[in-house]
Design a protein around this motif. Structure first.
Motif, PDB file in Angstrom:
ATOM      1  N   ALA A   1       0.853  -1.189   0.000  1.00 21.38           N
ATOM      2  CA  ALA A   1       0.000   0.000   0.000  1.00 21.38           C
ATOM      3  C   ALA A   1       0.887   1.237   0.000  1.00 21.38           C
ATOM      4  O   ALA A   1       1.980   1.234   0.577  1.00 21.38           O
ATOM      5  CB  ALA A   1      -0.916   0.001   1.226  1.00 21.38           C
ATOM      6  N   PHE A   2       0.381   2.321  -0.614  1.00 20.66           N
ATOM      7  CA  PHE A   2       1.215   3.514  -0.802  1.00 20.66           C
ATOM      8  C   PHE A   2       0.399   4.787  -0.609  1.00 20.66           C
ATOM      9  O   PHE A   2      -0.802   4.822  -0.864  1.00 20.66           O
ATOM     10  CB  PHE A   2       1.834   3.506  -2.203  1.00 20.66           C
ATOM     11  N   TYR A   3       1.078   5.825  -0.121  1.00 15.28           N
ATOM     12  CA  TYR A   3       0.505   7.159   0.010  1.00 15.28           C
ATOM     13  C   TYR A   3       1.352   8.101  -0.834  1.00 15.28           C
ATOM     14  O   TYR A   3       2.541   8.296  -0.552  1.00 15.28           O
ATOM     15  CB  TYR A   3       0.501   7.597   1.481  1.00 15.28           C
ATOM     16  N   ASN A   4       0.760   8.656  -1.894  1.00 17.02           N
ATOM     17  CA  ASN A   4       1.494   9.510  -2.831  1.00 17.02           C
ATOM     18  C   ASN A   4       2.829   8.880  -3.232  1.00 17.02           C
ATOM     19  O   ASN A   4       3.863   9.549  -3.318  1.00 17.02           O
ATOM     20  CB  ASN A   4       1.724  10.898  -2.233  1.00 17.02           C
ATOM     21  N   GLY A   5       2.791   7.558  -3.438  1.00 15.38           N
ATOM     22  CA  GLY A   5       3.973   6.841  -3.902  1.00 15.38           C
ATOM     23  C   GLY A   5       4.886   6.311  -2.816  1.00 15.38           C
ATOM     24  O   GLY A   5       5.801   5.534  -3.103  1.00 15.38           O
ATOM     25  N   GLN A   6       4.656   6.713  -1.543  1.00 16.23           N
ATOM     26  CA  GLN A   6       5.485   6.244  -0.441  1.00 16.23           C
ATOM     27  C   GLN A   6       4.815   5.046   0.249  1.00 16.23           C
ATOM     28  O   GLN A   6       3.623   5.077   0.522  1.00 16.23           O
ATOM     29  CB  GLN A   6       5.699   7.370   0.576  1.00 16.23           C
ATOM     30  N   LYS A   7       5.593   4.031   0.535  1.00 16.48           N
ATOM     31  CA  LYS A   7       5.042   2.798   1.103  1.00 16.48           C
ATOM     32  C   LYS A   7       4.427   3.046   2.477  1.00 16.48           C
ATOM     33  O   LYS A   7       4.997   3.758   3.316  1.00 16.48           O
ATOM     34  CB  LYS A   7       6.126   1.727   1.211  1.00 16.48           C
ATOM     35  N   LEU A   8       3.274   2.441   2.711  1.00 17.02           N
ATOM     36  CA  LEU A   8       2.556   2.574   3.978  1.00 17.02           C
ATOM     37  C   LEU A   8       2.822   1.385   4.894  1.00 17.02           C
ATOM     38  O   LEU A   8       3.007   0.261   4.439  1.00 17.02           O
ATOM     39  CB  LEU A   8       1.049   2.671   3.727  1.00 17.02           C
ATOM     40  N   GLN A   9       2.796   1.658   6.187  1.00 14.96           N
ATOM     41  CA  GLN A   9       2.927   0.615   7.196  1.00 14.96           C
ATOM     42  C   GLN A   9       2.069   1.012   8.398  1.00 14.96           C
ATOM     43  O   GLN A   9       2.147   2.145   8.862  1.00 14.96           O
ATOM     44  CB  GLN A   9       4.386   0.444   7.639  1.00 14.96           C
ATOM     45  N   VAL A  10       1.240   0.085   8.882  1.00 13.94           N
ATOM     46  CA  VAL A  10       0.413   0.383  10.043  1.00 13.94           C
ATOM     47  C   VAL A  10       1.289   0.632  11.266  1.00 13.94           C
ATOM     48  O   VAL A  10       2.448   0.217  11.324  1.00 13.94           O
ATOM     49  CB  VAL A  10      -0.584  -0.757  10.346  1.00 13.94           C
ATOM     50  N   SER A  11       0.711   1.296  12.248  1.00 13.13           N
ATOM     51  CA  SER A  11       1.422   1.592  13.487  1.00 13.13           C
ATOM     52  C   SER A  11       1.725   0.313  14.254  1.00 13.13           C
ATOM     53  O   SER A  11       0.963  -0.647  14.236  1.00 13.13           O
ATOM     54  CB  SER A  11       0.574   2.519  14.364  1.00 13.13           C
ATOM     55  N   GLN A  12       2.835   0.305  14.948  1.00 16.37           N
ATOM     56  CA  GLN A  12       3.181  -0.802  15.842  1.00 16.37           C
ATOM     57  C   GLN A  12       2.739  -0.521  17.277  1.00 16.37           C
ATOM     58  O   GLN A  12       2.878  -1.369  18.152  1.00 16.37           O
ATOM     59  CB  GLN A  12       4.698  -1.035  15.811  1.00 16.37           C
ATOM     60  N   GLU A  13       2.202   0.685  17.523  1.00 17.01           N
ATOM     61  CA  GLU A  13       1.841   1.066  18.886  1.00 17.01           C
ATOM     62  C   GLU A  13       0.636   0.295  19.413  1.00 17.01           C
ATOM     63  O   GLU A  13       0.429   0.231  20.616  1.00 17.01           O
ATOM     64  CB  GLU A  13       1.536   2.571  18.946  1.00 17.01           C
ATOM     65  N   GLY A  14      -0.175  -0.255  18.514  1.00 15.77           N
ATOM     66  CA  GLY A  14      -1.366  -0.969  18.958  1.00 15.77           C
ATOM     67  C   GLY A  14      -1.050  -2.141  19.863  1.00 15.77           C
ATOM     68  O   GLY A  14      -1.893  -2.601  20.632  1.00 15.77           O
ATOM     69  N   ARG A  15       0.164  -2.656  19.797  1.00 23.37           N
ATOM     70  CA  ARG A  15       0.560  -3.758  20.656  1.00 23.37           C
ATOM     71  C   ARG A  15       0.929  -3.283  22.049  1.00 23.37           C
ATOM     72  O   ARG A  15       1.112  -4.074  22.959  1.00 23.37           O
ATOM     73  CB  ARG A  15       1.744  -4.504  20.034  1.00 23.37           C
ATOM     74  N   PHE A  16       1.091  -1.952  22.221  1.00 22.21           N
ATOM     75  CA  PHE A  16       1.588  -1.437  23.489  1.00 22.21           C
ATOM     76  C   PHE A  16       0.709  -0.307  24.032  1.00 22.21           C
ATOM     77  O   PHE A  16       0.211  -0.377  25.146  1.00 22.21           O
ATOM     78  CB  PHE A  16       3.028  -0.928  23.323  1.00 22.21           C
ATOM     79  N   ILE A  17       0.540   0.749  23.227  1.00 22.17           N
ATOM     80  CA  ILE A  17      -0.262   1.893  23.654  1.00 22.17           C
ATOM     81  C   ILE A  17      -1.396   2.033  22.647  1.00 22.17           C
ATOM     82  O   ILE A  17      -1.151   2.168  21.452  1.00 22.17           O
ATOM     83  CB  ILE A  17       0.581   3.179  23.669  1.00 22.17           C
ATOM     84  N   LEU A  18      -2.636   2.026  23.117  1.00 19.63           N
ATOM     85  CA  LEU A  18      -3.777   1.990  22.213  1.00 19.63           C
ATOM     86  C   LEU A  18      -4.340   3.383  21.971  1.00 19.63           C
ATOM     87  O   LEU A  18      -4.700   4.091  22.893  1.00 19.63           O
ATOM     88  CB  LEU A  18      -4.887   1.092  22.799  1.00 19.63           C
ATOM     89  N   GLN A  19      -4.383   3.763  20.714  1.00 23.01           N
ATOM     90  CA  GLN A  19      -5.049   4.995  20.304  1.00 23.01           C
ATOM     91  C   GLN A  19      -6.014   4.631  19.194  1.00 23.01           C
ATOM     92  O   GLN A  19      -5.614   4.038  18.204  1.00 23.01           O
ATOM     93  CB  GLN A  19      -4.057   6.035  19.798  1.00 23.01           C
ATOM     94  N   PHE A  20      -7.284   4.966  19.362  1.00 26.13           N
ATOM     95  CA  PHE A  20      -8.292   4.560  18.397  1.00 26.13           C
ATOM     96  C   PHE A  20      -8.735   5.746  17.550  1.00 26.13           C
ATOM     97  O   PHE A  20      -8.864   6.857  18.033  1.00 26.13           O
ATOM     98  CB  PHE A  20      -9.554   4.033  19.112  1.00 26.13           C
ATOM     99  N   LEU A  21      -8.963   5.465  16.299  1.00 23.95           N
ATOM    100  CA  LEU A  21      -9.703   6.382  15.440  1.00 23.95           C
ATOM    101  C   LEU A  21     -11.045   5.713  15.219  1.00 23.95           C
ATOM    102  O   LEU A  21     -11.136   4.703  14.532  1.00 23.95           O
ATOM    103  CB  LEU A  21      -8.971   6.570  14.111  1.00 23.95           C
ATOM    104  N   VAL A  22     -12.091   6.231  15.847  1.00 28.75           N
ATOM    105  CA  VAL A  22     -13.352   5.511  15.891  1.00 28.75           C
ATOM    106  C   VAL A  22     -14.459   6.354  15.285  1.00 28.75           C
ATOM    107  O   VAL A  22     -14.610   7.525  15.615  1.00 28.75           O
ATOM    108  CB  VAL A  22     -13.735   5.154  17.351  1.00 28.75           C
ATOM    109  N   GLN A  23     -15.213   5.763  14.410  1.00 29.93           N
ATOM    110  CA  GLN A  23     -16.421   6.373  13.870  1.00 29.93           C
ATOM    111  C   GLN A  23     -17.587   5.586  14.432  1.00 29.93           C
ATOM    112  O   GLN A  23     -17.763   4.406  14.143  1.00 29.93           O
ATOM    113  CB  GLN A  23     -16.420   6.293  12.338  1.00 29.93           C
ATOM    114  N   LEU A  24     -18.381   6.228  15.289  1.00 32.24           N
ATOM    115  CA  LEU A  24     -19.475   5.540  15.960  1.00 32.24           C
ATOM    116  C   LEU A  24     -20.799   5.928  15.317  1.00 32.24           C
ATOM    117  O   LEU A  24     -21.141   7.096  15.238  1.00 32.24           O
ATOM    118  CB  LEU A  24     -19.495   5.907  17.448  1.00 32.24           C
ATOM    119  N   ILE A  25     -21.519   4.917  14.869  1.00 31.10           N
ATOM    120  CA  ILE A  25     -22.810   5.159  14.236  1.00 31.10           C
ATOM    121  C   ILE A  25     -23.953   4.751  15.155  1.00 31.10           C
ATOM    122  O   ILE A  25     -24.918   5.464  15.330  1.00 31.10           O
ATOM    123  CB  ILE A  25     -22.907   4.390  12.906  1.00 31.10           C
ATOM    124  N   LEU A  26     -23.836   3.575  15.773  1.00 35.15           N
ATOM    125  CA  LEU A  26     -24.879   3.061  16.643  1.00 35.15           C
ATOM    126  C   LEU A  26     -24.432   3.091  18.096  1.00 35.15           C
ATOM    127  O   LEU A  26     -23.249   2.920  18.394  1.00 35.15           O
ATOM    128  CB  LEU A  26     -25.233   1.611  16.263  1.00 35.15           C
TER     129      LEU A  26
END
Length: 258
Positions: free
Chosen positions: A134-159
């Motif tokens: 996966a890429f962003y404007n041609g630069q390779k993307l990598q998910v955060s490694q922090e989820g294994r240690f410090i949790l920060q959520f981006l949450v969209q709540l509908i219900l």
């Protein structure tokens, strides 16, 4: 062996930018809003213009391919199918909130082959091709490694927004945020800007394109019940790791969405 769908992906990137320019220009003018089933179910003249442009362009170049556009009822088949959301975030577009995108995905044998999300005001292009990253404007993307240690959520709540926020607050969270559309929020997870996103009541065209961007960046997809992700189920958890996705599913403990 040659990639049979790379030409299609290259064409999708071109189409997304062309469509994004139309959406960006339209934000400067009066928005013509059409109510559909309810006051929050909106479509605009720009939605219709961009959708017509995308579908006609694809049909002309690939006449044997199917198209599944936002708002259309249909089922996926094994045939090559383009999944299109001409304006991902129509309500935001109507209010001129700048986080709107054009999403174009491609599915073969009911599996996502590639996806392109173009956040047109920000001029951010997210792309992914199956087994090619996966890429962003041609630069390779990598998910955060922090989820294994410090949790920060981006949450969209509908219900059940209040109850689910309270349930998630038992996990150590840096913040609960939602600034974009479903597709752009998932791309933020893919880029490492947040560790997880979940939503219920969502449609396949809202998430299909970004789904492959998340997985190709090393993330995982899961049903909010904790089961396997189903593109047509209208619910999703996108997270940086399996343990985090499982924790979210466990805490919210939702009934299957109908």
């Amino acid at each position: 062996m040659a990639d049979p769908w790379q030409e299609c992906m290259d064409y999708a990137v071109t189409l997304a930018r062309q469509a994004g320019e139309v959406v960006h220009d339209a934000l400067k003018n009066e928005v013509n809003v059409i109510l559909k089933s309810s006051p929050v179910d909106l479509v605009t003249a720009t939605d219709q213009k961009v959708e017509k442009m995308l579908i006609s362009s694809i049909k002309e170049k690939y006449p044997s391919h199917r198209n599944l556009a936002a708002g259309e009822k249909g089922v996926l088949t094994d045939n090559p199918t383009w999944i299109i959301d001409p304006i991902d975030g129509t309500t935001k577009f109507v209010h001129r909130f700048p986080f709107v995108a054009v999403s174009i995905g491609f599915v073969v044998n009911k599996k996502i082959e590639f996806g392109v999300v173009y956040s047109c005001v920000e001029d951010k292009r997210y792309t992914a091709r199956k087994r090619k990253g996966a890429f962003y404007n041609g630069q390779k993307l990598q998910v955060s490694q922090e989820g294994r240690f410090i949790l920060q959520f981006l949450v969209q709540l509908i219900l059940t927004i209040l109850s689910n926020t309270e349930k998630l607050s038992c996990i150590p969270i840096h913040g609960i945020q939602s600034v974009g559309t479903a597709a752009t929020n998932m791309c933020i997870v893919a880029s490492g800007g947040a560790e997880a996103f979940y939503e219920m009541g969502i449609h396949c065209w809202d998430i299909a394109v970004a789904a492959i961007i998340v997985t190709e960046a090393g993330g995982v997809l899961m049903d909010v019940t904790g089961g396997p992700f189903d593109l047509m189920s209208r619910r999703i958890i996108a997270a940086s790791c399996t343990a985090l996705a499982e924790r979210i599913a466990k805490e919210i403990q939702v009934a299957p969405f109908q």
